[in-house]
Design a protein around this motif. Structure first.
Motif, mmCIF file in Angstrom:
data_model
loop_
_atom_site.group_PDB
_atom_site.id
_atom_site.type_symbol
_atom_site.label_atom_id
_atom_site.label_comp_id
_atom_site.label_asym_id
_atom_site.label_seq_id
_atom_site.Cartn_x
_atom_site.Cartn_y
_atom_site.Cartn_z
ATOM 1 N N TYR A 216 0.840 -1.195 0.000
ATOM 2 C CA TYR A 216 0.000 0.000 0.000
ATOM 3 C C TYR A 216 0.873 1.241 0.000
ATOM 4 N N GLU A 217 0.229 2.364 -0.277
ATOM 5 C CA GLU A 217 0.967 3.631 -0.317
ATOM 6 C C GLU A 217 0.344 4.601 0.665
ATOM 7 N N MET A 218 1.213 5.361 1.275
ATOM 8 C CA MET A 218 0.693 6.387 2.172
ATOM 9 C C MET A 218 1.541 7.640 2.005
ATOM 10 N N GLU A 219 0.972 8.736 2.449
ATOM 11 C CA GLU A 219 1.605 10.032 2.218
ATOM 12 C C GLU A 219 2.024 10.613 3.548
ATOM 13 N N ALA A 220 3.252 11.147 3.536
ATOM 14 C CA ALA A 220 3.756 11.741 4.775
ATOM 15 C C ALA A 220 3.033 13.050 5.026
ATOM 16 N N ALA A 221 2.514 13.174 6.223
ATOM 17 C CA ALA A 221 1.715 14.363 6.535
ATOM 18 C C ALA A 221 2.345 15.213 7.629
ATOM 19 N N GLN A 222 3.260 14.638 8.337
ATOM 20 C CA GLN A 222 3.861 15.369 9.446
ATOM 21 C C GLN A 222 5.356 15.166 9.410
ATOM 22 N N SER A 223 6.097 16.185 9.822
ATOM 23 C CA SER A 223 7.551 16.024 9.829
ATOM 24 C C SER A 223 7.991 15.339 11.116
ATOM 25 N N GLY A 224 9.163 14.795 11.026
ATOM 26 C CA GLY A 224 9.714 14.150 12.208
ATOM 27 C C GLY A 224 10.261 12.787 11.853
ATOM 28 N N THR A 225 10.790 12.144 12.849
ATOM 29 C CA THR A 225 11.275 10.781 12.644
ATOM 30 C C THR A 225 10.166 9.839 13.126
ATOM 31 N N VAL A 226 9.622 9.072 12.200
ATOM 32 C CA VAL A 226 8.417 8.284 12.509
ATOM 33 C C VAL A 226 8.760 6.793 12.480
ATOM 34 N N THR A 227 8.425 6.159 13.546
ATOM 35 C CA THR A 227 8.554 4.701 13.576
ATOM 36 C C THR A 227 7.201 4.128 13.159
ATOM 37 N N LEU A 228 7.195 3.416 12.040
ATOM 38 C CA LEU A 228 5.929 2.941 11.496
ATOM 39 C C LEU A 228 5.317 1.888 12.440
#
Ligand SMILES: Nc1nc2c(ncn2[C@@H]2O[C@H](COP(=O)(O)OP(=O)(O)OP(=O)(O)O)[C@@H](O)[C@H]2O)c(=O)[nH]1
Ligand SMILES: [Mg+2]
Lengths: 417, 367
Positions: A216-228
């Motif tokens: 699937y595809e998703m779009e980054a909406a917020q900045s930062g370092t994100v652990t999925l």
């Protein structure tokens, strides 16, 4: 968010329970022919045609049932046999608190028996005729899925799309059945679309390869370092009436602030000739291009050149500041391009290049961009050897000769009538 | 330092003046381009001529020092025309001289026999004497005797007029006597001019020099006032081996003099100037030689100029009481004048009678 997740997981669990109860009560096999010495395995229950004794026209069928153990041993189950006095057919029945297995004889020859098998209380995940009887039966174990979550990029900007791939591999000893994948919702990303969802419901144990489960595809909406958030696979195995679940790894994605659109000035500097004699002139053309749709501001173009070159002349945009040629423009329009000529006088023999340096504001930052020309080769001029000596070496004799000539001329006139 | 005026009149005077200027530069053709004139005094030279070509020929005299008196191309040896020409241009000449400042002595150089120089010089000297106080001496070159009757008669009148002009003395040079100076006429002129120029420069030095034994302008005046107002100059140069005695004798002999004269017989007063390194100038020898001369003629002034490293040179100025040579010249001149007169009368008569033409008087051509 967490509550929602728990609720969702709970709902899935309940659904699976309902599903499994339904299946558990309905597994039957009819008119199965089993040869003497062979058997039939349902989950870890093994039904064996142990013996067929023939006596004149009648046959006596003996079926044994076993519970296979994970350690390779088995336990013989207590089977109740009832033979119908009329038709001489035997009913074999195993009964525990939950499970009931009935094997109804329908016909029997001296070499095989035809039976109906009915079960209840079993969530059947495995059923198979087995040649060779008990010794050929294999324990059906627990499944264990290894789940991975991969991202196609780990450094993105806000608004960028990332593609997530979930893969699974059954590293357990039994088949994983009824697999459902929860791809795991990661806050800060907006789900865009599922690319691939048709994953298999069942994964056999022992396959060394990963199977693609979900993309699937998703779009980054917020900045930062994100652990999925890890993906979760839920599955079960009928042998053990239990639920399994596996979590994937959690890739880390760095989301940068979306870049502001800025201008970019590109610069080239080209000499009109690369070989010349000392005392001659050479022109350099500087080409300055704004390759973006945003104008650049406070643009200043400087030339950095060795002292052996003297700036002579140039295009009208050039102003002399501190004895150096400078071009200044308050704005350099989007996609604007222009060329500027600078003519230098080569004073000394040597190999030189010049550097064009542009400084500007790109809309966000002050940028400096430099580029250096090809080398130019300045060689000795035709009459250059004359310059080897200081000027007075030539001037003084000329003055002396002129003075003498002047004197003689004047003197001659004094004595001429 | 003396202020000296030298005027060269006519072609002969001009040339000698040019030679003086050349020698003052040090001699040589190009000396004027690299050298300064080494006159011991302030010397002004003026060349006067009616013939512009003669003035143009000059090379070492500045153009501003050449005064052209416009009268076609000379006066053609005619002293009558020459004298009239001087009268017409006297103011111009005198103004030119005046512009040159004050002088202590003047020399006027001329030939006696030409037109311009011989006719300008006597009245010019007279004019100078009338205007100024300083002594004026004539330097007069006599002609080759074979140059003709007009030159002889001109000489006779020129010398007489000059003598009567109030001149302070006449120094004679004689082309005839000096003709050995060259192989042809031109080289003889150059040689004679050079000799005269050399002597005059030596004389200037003697008049205006730090001398060991002093002679000065006063002495020169005294010498020149002696005798008949006629003088000549002798010159001799040692070669480093000959004695000072013999050099002195040589300067007084025909080899050294500009004009034929027996000094010991005809001399009246003399001035002997010796120049050279001290080692050549033995005072006793000099004195004995001077004494010998003075015992013959009268007063002899002597001056010694010390020049380190220079071989001895001697200049002698001698005034003459009598001169046989001049008498001879005048005898020739009288003959010449009479010849001219006879020729003149004959021509006048022939003109009157028509001579040859009269032979056909009364005749008609017959055909
Ligand atoms: N020593 C010497 N005598 C010269 C020279 N030139 C001419 N004479 C002599 O001078 C006499 C002629 O007089 P010039 O001086 O030529 O005549 P002038 O005074 O120029 O007069 P005109 O030419 O007649 O107007 C002749 O006896 C020549 O022999 C010269 O250069 N040296
Ligand atoms: Mg003449």
């Amino acid at each position: 968010m967490k509550t929602y997740h728990i609720v969702k997981c709970g709902l899935i669990l309940i659904f699976i329970l309902i599903l499994s109860t339904g299946t558990a009560s309905a597994f039957n096999i009819y008119d199965e022919e089993i040869y003497k010495g062979d058997g039939y395995q349902i989950n870890n229950y093994f039904i064996e045609v142990f013996n067929i004794i023939s006596h004149e026209d009648s046959r006596l069928l003996t079926i044994n049932m076993y519970q296979l153990k994970s350690d390779g041993t088995y336990e013989e189950l207590d089977v109740k046999r009832e033979t119908n006095v009329n038709n001489k057919l035997t009913k074999h029945k195993y009964q525990s608190d939950i499970v009931e297995i009935i094997v109804m004889e329908k016909n029997c020859t001296s070499t095989y028996a035809t039976v109906d098998i009915t079960t209840s209380g079993i969530k059947v995940v495995y059923n198979q005729p087995v040649k060779g009887g008990l010794s050929s039966a294999k324990f059906i174990g627990e499944p264990s899925l290894l789940l991975t979550k991969e991202v196609d990029k780990t450094n993105v900007e806000i608004g960028d799309t990332i593609r997530v791939t979930i893969k699974a591999k059954n590293v357990g000893s039994g088949p994983a059945k009824g697999i459902t994948i929860d791809h795991g919702i990661t806050p800060g990303f907006t789900f865009k679309s599922a690319i691939y969802t048709t994953y298999p419901e069942e994964l056999a144990a022992g396959n060394p390869d990963y199977t693609q489960m979900y993309i699937y595809e998703m779009e980054a909406a917020q900045s930062g370092t994100v652990t999925l958030t890890p993906a979760i696979a839920t599955y079960y195995c009928s042998t053990y009436d239990s639920e399994y679940s596996s979590n994937s790894n959690s890739p880390v994605v760095t989301v940068a602030q979306e870049a502001v659109e800025t201008s970019v000035l590109e610069l080239t500097v080209t000499p009109h000739k690369t070989e010349l004699q000392r005392g001659n002139k050479v022109t350099f053309t500087v080409s300055l291009r704004n390759i973006k749709d945003i104008p650049a501001t406070t643009v200043r173009l400087d030339m950095i050149y060795p002292y052996n070159l003297t700036y002579e002349s140039g295009c009208e945009d050039i102003k002399i500041i501190d004895n150096k040629p400078v071009i200044q423009k308050s704005i350099y329009e989007a996609r604007y391009e222009d060329e500027y000529d600078y003519t230098f006088l080569a004073n000394e023999v040597g190999i030189y290049n010049i550097t064009a340096k542009v400084s500007y504001n790109d809309g966000a930052n002050n940028i400096i961009n430099e580029t250096t020309s090809d080398m130019i080769y300045v060689t000795e001029g035709k009459y250059d050897f004359l310059k080897e000596y200081p000027l007075y070496v030539y001037i003084i004799p000329i003055i002396i000769i002129a003075a003498i000539a002047g004197w003689i001329f004047w003197r001659r006139n004094q004595f001429k009538m | 330092m003396l202020n000296i005026l030298i005027i060269g009149a006519g072609q002969c005077g001009n040339r000698i003046l040019d030679s003086i200027n050349n020698k003052a530069f040090g001699g040589g053709r190009f000396s004027k381009y690299y050298s300064k004139q080494k006159f011991p005094s302030r010397v002004e030279t003026i060349a006067v001529n009616t013939a512009i070509n003669d003035l143009k020929e000059m090379q070492y005299t500045k153009a501003k020092d050449r005064l052209h008196i416009p009268h076609l191309h000379g006066v053609g040896a005619n002293r009558i025309i020459g004298k009239q020409c001087f009268i017409d241009n006297k103011d111009l000449i005198m103004r030119t001289i005046k512009e040159r400042g004050d002088f202590d002595v003047a020399f006027v150089i001329t030939s006696s026999s030409g037109g311009t120089g011989s006719s300008f010089s006597p009245p010019l000297i007279e004019e100078l004497k009338n205007t100024y106080d300083f002594p004026v001496y004539g330097v007069v070159i006599l002609p080759f005797r074979e140059e003709g009757t007009i030159y002889l008669q001109n000489t006779a009148f020129c010398l007489k007029e000059m003598h009567n002009s109030g001149v302070d003395g006449i120094i004679l040079g004689d082309n005839q006597f000096l003709k050995y100076a060259g192989t042809d006429i031109q080289s003889a002129y150059d040689g004679i001019n050079s000799m005269v120029a050399e002597r005059i420069l030596f004389l200037l030095e003697a008049l205006d020099s730090e001398m060991m034994m002093v002679t000065d302008l006063g002495d020169f005046k005294t010498v020149m006032s002696g005798g008949a107002g006629i003088a000549t100059i002798g010159f001799a140069k040692g070669d480093g081996t000959n004695s000072i005695k013999s050099i002195i004798q040589q300067s007084l002999s025909p080899n050294g003099l500009l004009f034929s004269s027996n000094i010991y017989e005809e001399g009246s007063r003399a001035m002997i100037i010796l120049r050279g390194d001290r080692k050549y100038l033995n005072i006793d020898d000099i004195s004995s030689q001077i004494d010998k001369l003075s015992s013959h003629i009268g007063h002899v002034f002597k001056g010694v100029i010390i020049r380190n490293g220079e071989i001895p040179k001697i200049l002698s100025v001698v005034t003459l009481e009598t001169t046989v040579e001049l008498d001879n010249l005048y005898t020739l001149a009288v003959e010449a004048i009479q010849m001219e007169k006879e020729k003149h009368d004959r021509m006048a008569l022939e003109k009157e009678t028509g001579a040859a033409f009269s032979k056909i008087d009364g005749l008609e051509p017959q055909y």
